[in-house]
Write a protein that holds these residues in place. Structure first.
Motif, short mmCIF file in Angstrom:
data_model
loop_
_atom_site.label_atom_id
_atom_site.label_comp_id
_atom_site.label_asym_id
_atom_site.label_seq_id
_atom_site.Cartn_x
_atom_site.Cartn_y
_atom_site.Cartn_z
N ASP A 1 0.80 -1.23 0.00
CA ASP A 1 0.00 0.00 0.00
C ASP A 1 0.84 1.28 0.00
N ILE A 2 2.06 1.20 -0.53
CA ILE A 2 2.92 2.37 -0.66
C ILE A 2 2.94 2.77 -2.13
N THR A 3 2.57 4.00 -2.42
CA THR A 3 2.64 4.51 -3.79
C THR A 3 3.41 5.83 -3.77
N TYR A 4 3.95 6.18 -4.91
CA TYR A 4 4.60 7.48 -5.03
C TYR A 4 4.25 8.08 -6.37
N HIS A 5 4.31 9.40 -6.39
CA HIS A 5 3.89 10.15 -7.58
C HIS A 5 4.88 11.27 -7.83
N SER A 6 5.32 11.39 -9.05
CA SER A 6 6.18 12.49 -9.47
C SER A 6 5.31 13.53 -10.17
N PRO A 7 5.15 14.71 -9.57
CA PRO A 7 4.27 15.72 -10.17
C PRO A 7 4.94 16.57 -11.25
N GLU A 8 6.04 16.10 -11.80
CA GLU A 8 6.75 16.88 -12.82
C GLU A 8 5.82 17.21 -13.98
N GLY A 9 5.85 18.48 -14.39
CA GLY A 9 5.02 18.94 -15.50
C GLY A 9 3.66 19.45 -15.07
N GLU A 10 3.28 19.20 -13.83
CA GLU A 10 1.97 19.64 -13.35
C GLU A 10 2.00 21.14 -13.05
N LYS A 11 0.82 21.74 -13.10
CA LYS A 11 0.68 23.15 -12.77
C LYS A 11 0.90 23.32 -11.27
N TYR A 12 1.56 24.41 -10.90
CA TYR A 12 1.81 24.71 -9.48
C TYR A 12 0.89 25.81 -9.01
#
Length: 98
Positions: free
Chosen positions: A42-53
């Motif tokens: 149940d461990i996930t990770y997400h790279s928000p690269e390219g997302e709006k800030y």
């Protein structure tokens, strides 16, 4: 838990580096197996690269470069957002540019 977060961080770094490598397909299957093992815990990770800030985001810590504007984007992820069961275990550390 700290060790699982570190594994997620290292896996994120490996995935970033292999994206740029010419032999990345050789490692993709192994990296996917590690990612799947984390998911089973149940461990996930997400790279928000390219997302709006936006400054209202609570899932990241950002270093801003350039002048603030409405078109700011996350251009680099130092550490990914790590979650367990929808709860943030580690906020992402990112660089944002306008």
């Amino acid at each position: 838990m700290k060790q699982l977060i570190e594994i997620a961080n290292q896996l994120h770094n490996l995935e970033k580096k292999t994206e740029k490598a010419s032999h990345s397909s050789l490692y993709a299957r192994h990296l996917q197996r590690i990612r799947q093992a984390l998911i089973e815990m149940d461990i996930t990770y997400h790279s928000p690269e390219g997302e709006k800030y936006t400054d209202t985001r609570t899932d990241i810590e950002a270093s801003l470069t350039g002048e603030p504007s409405e078109n700011m984007r996350i251009t680099e992820v130092i550490k990914p957002i790590v979650m367990q069961d929808g709860k943030i275990l580690q906020r992402g550390i990112v660089i944002v540019e306008s």
